[in-house]
Design a protein around this motif. Structure first.
Motif, short mmCIF file in Angstrom:
data_model
loop_
_atom_site.label_atom_id
_atom_site.label_comp_id
_atom_site.label_asym_id
_atom_site.label_seq_id
_atom_site.Cartn_x
_atom_site.Cartn_y
_atom_site.Cartn_z
N MET A 289 6.99 -17.71 36.85
CA MET A 289 8.35 -18.26 36.87
C MET A 289 8.81 -18.68 35.48
N TRP A 290 7.84 -18.99 34.61
CA TRP A 290 8.19 -19.41 33.24
C TRP A 290 8.97 -18.29 32.55
N ILE A 291 8.49 -17.05 32.72
CA ILE A 291 9.17 -15.91 32.10
C ILE A 291 10.58 -15.76 32.66
N ALA A 292 10.69 -15.86 34.00
CA ALA A 292 12.00 -15.72 34.64
C ALA A 292 12.96 -16.79 34.15
N GLU A 293 12.45 -18.03 34.03
CA GLU A 293 13.31 -19.12 33.56
C GLU A 293 13.79 -18.88 32.14
N ARG A 294 12.88 -18.45 31.27
CA ARG A 294 13.25 -18.24 29.87
C ARG A 294 14.30 -17.14 29.74
N PHE A 295 14.16 -16.08 30.54
CA PHE A 295 15.08 -14.96 30.38
C PHE A 295 16.36 -15.11 31.18
N LEU A 296 16.29 -15.81 32.31
CA LEU A 296 17.45 -15.82 33.20
C LEU A 296 18.29 -17.10 33.12
N SER A 297 17.64 -18.25 32.89
CA SER A 297 18.39 -19.51 32.87
C SER A 297 19.37 -19.54 31.71
N GLY A 298 18.92 -19.07 30.54
CA GLY A 298 19.75 -19.12 29.36
C GLY A 298 21.07 -18.41 29.53
N GLY B 65 6.95 -7.91 41.08
CA GLY B 65 7.88 -6.77 40.93
C GLY B 65 9.32 -7.27 40.90
N GLN B 66 9.62 -8.23 41.79
CA GLN B 66 10.98 -8.82 41.84
C GLN B 66 11.32 -9.54 40.54
N VAL B 67 10.36 -10.33 40.03
CA VAL B 67 10.62 -11.11 38.81
C VAL B 67 10.85 -10.16 37.63
N LEU B 68 9.93 -9.20 37.45
CA LEU B 68 10.05 -8.30 36.29
C LEU B 68 11.31 -7.45 36.38
N SER B 69 11.61 -7.00 37.60
CA SER B 69 12.81 -6.19 37.78
C SER B 69 14.07 -7.02 37.49
N ALA B 70 14.07 -8.29 37.94
CA ALA B 70 15.23 -9.18 37.68
C ALA B 70 15.40 -9.40 36.19
N VAL B 71 14.28 -9.64 35.48
CA VAL B 71 14.34 -9.88 34.03
C VAL B 71 14.86 -8.62 33.33
N ALA B 72 14.31 -7.45 33.72
CA ALA B 72 14.71 -6.20 33.05
C ALA B 72 16.19 -5.90 33.31
N THR B 73 16.62 -6.04 34.56
CA THR B 73 18.01 -5.72 34.90
C THR B 73 18.97 -6.67 34.20
N ALA B 74 18.66 -7.99 34.26
CA ALA B 74 19.57 -8.97 33.66
C ALA B 74 19.60 -8.81 32.14
N THR B 75 18.43 -8.55 31.54
CA THR B 75 18.38 -8.37 30.08
C THR B 75 19.19 -7.14 29.67
N GLY B 76 19.00 -6.04 30.39
CA GLY B 76 19.76 -4.81 30.09
C GLY B 76 21.25 -5.06 30.18
N SER B 77 21.67 -5.78 31.22
CA SER B 77 23.09 -6.06 31.42
C SER B 77 23.63 -6.94 30.28
N ASP B 78 22.85 -7.97 29.89
CA ASP B 78 23.28 -8.86 28.80
C ASP B 78 23.40 -8.12 27.48
N LEU B 79 22.43 -7.24 27.22
CA LEU B 79 22.45 -6.52 25.94
C LEU B 79 23.65 -5.58 25.87
N LEU B 80 23.93 -4.92 26.99
CA LEU B 80 25.06 -3.98 27.01
C LEU B 80 26.40 -4.69 26.86
#
Lengths: 207, 111
Positions: free
Chosen positions: A1-10, A35-50
């Protein structure tokens, strides 16, 4: 959850982190949850970068400037570092393990790591940390983008050196051909770690 | 010719799920509704990104709920379909039905 918080909360996705906590409590399976956490981080990061292309460009310029400015001089001094520090270390290791020289794979890899590679990893960590510090709440995402770009560049260079322009002594004798690939993995990982440590969650500054 | 953007396949599924779940439509039940109807595993991250896109298009609206201890003190974001969202779904249904009709391969269930 630490990874999810760092990438998604911000990036203002607290609710998604909350939903992931709910899913964790539902306990379907650990693998499915990850799988859910990594996929959420990847999808949200991709969307933010774009959706923040200018910020992404600035992050890449800053990240590469720090990486190039610190890691490349260290790489240039590699042979000196290995001979100054490597020889006493090899002698010391040889006293305890019987034999340690450039022809012993584990020993060569350890000397490389202790005398040279850790300095490069520190440079990478600093690059990720500085990018995260200068990109507000999208710091972790931007550092991850820099990490991926450095990883792709380094793997491309190594593949080129292995296949098209083989350099004698590039791989220690007896070592598997993929050894440089494993060592190189530390660089993007260090950038990403620097980004995670350096990011300031919920800081809207600069964004 | 109308130059509106078409709804993507997953966007349609998410809109249907928001309608289907009703007042309690937040990430987890929306994802669950899609999984149950499609029989496939759904990434919660994709559901959220799609909902953000649908909101930007004005097809759904969102409101924050109260933070709860079960969710580590984080609030739920509830979604609701707008009138424009319902019109878009109807349009998508009409388009599909129009294309469906008269295609012999799609009649009788033999692929």
């Amino acid at each position: 959850m630490w990874i999810a918080e760092r990438f998604l909360s911000g990036s203002g996705r607290e609710s998604l982190v909350g939903d992931l906590v709910e899913l964790y409590d539902a306990r379907r399976s650990r693998l499915w949850f990850w799988g859910q956490v990594l996929s959420a981080v990847a999808t949200a990061t991709g969307s933010d970068l774009l959706s923040h292309k200018r910020l992404l460009l600035r992050a890449l310029v800053i990240g590469w400037a720090v990486y190039y400015g610190l890691a490349f001089p260290i790489t240039a001094a590699r042979l000196d570092l290995t001979s100054w520090l490597g020889a006493p270390l090899a002698r010391w290791l040889g006293m305890y393990e019987g034999r340690c020289g450039p022809d012993v794979v584990w020993c060569a890899a350890l000397i490389n790591l202790v005398t040279f590679e850790w300095l490069v990893f520190t440079s990478c960590f600093l690059a990720g940390w500085i990018v995260a510090r200068t990109h507000g709440r999208y710091g972790a995402q931007m550092a991850l983008a820099v990490a991926v770009s450095i990883g792709l560049f380094e793997y491309g260079v190594v593949a080129w050196m292995l296949v098209l322009r083989p350099v004698p002594g590039f791989i220690p004798p007896g070592a598997p051909f993929f050894l440089p690939m494993v060592t190189l993995l530390g660089r993007p990982l260090s950038v990403a770690l620097g980004g995670l440590v350096g990011m300031r969650p919920n800081n809207p500054k600069l964004v | 010719m109308d130059r509106r953007e078409f709804l993507g396949g997953f966007e349609q599924l998410v809109l249907f799920a928001v309608l289907h779940v009703g007042n309690d439509a937040y990430g987890v039940p929306i994802g669950k509704a899609i999984e149950e109807s499609s029989g496939r595993s759904v990434s919660l991250g994709s559901v959220y990104i799609t909902l953000e896109r649908l909101e930007a298009k004005g097809l759904v609206t969102s409101r924050q709920g109260e933070p709860t201890a079960v969710r580590g003190g984080r609030a739920k974001t509830y979604f609701r379909i707008t009138g424009k969202g319902i019109r878009e779904l109807r349009q998508a249904q009409r388009t599909l039905l129009h294309l469906w009709r008269g295609v012999p391969q799609l009649d009788g269930g033999n692929a």
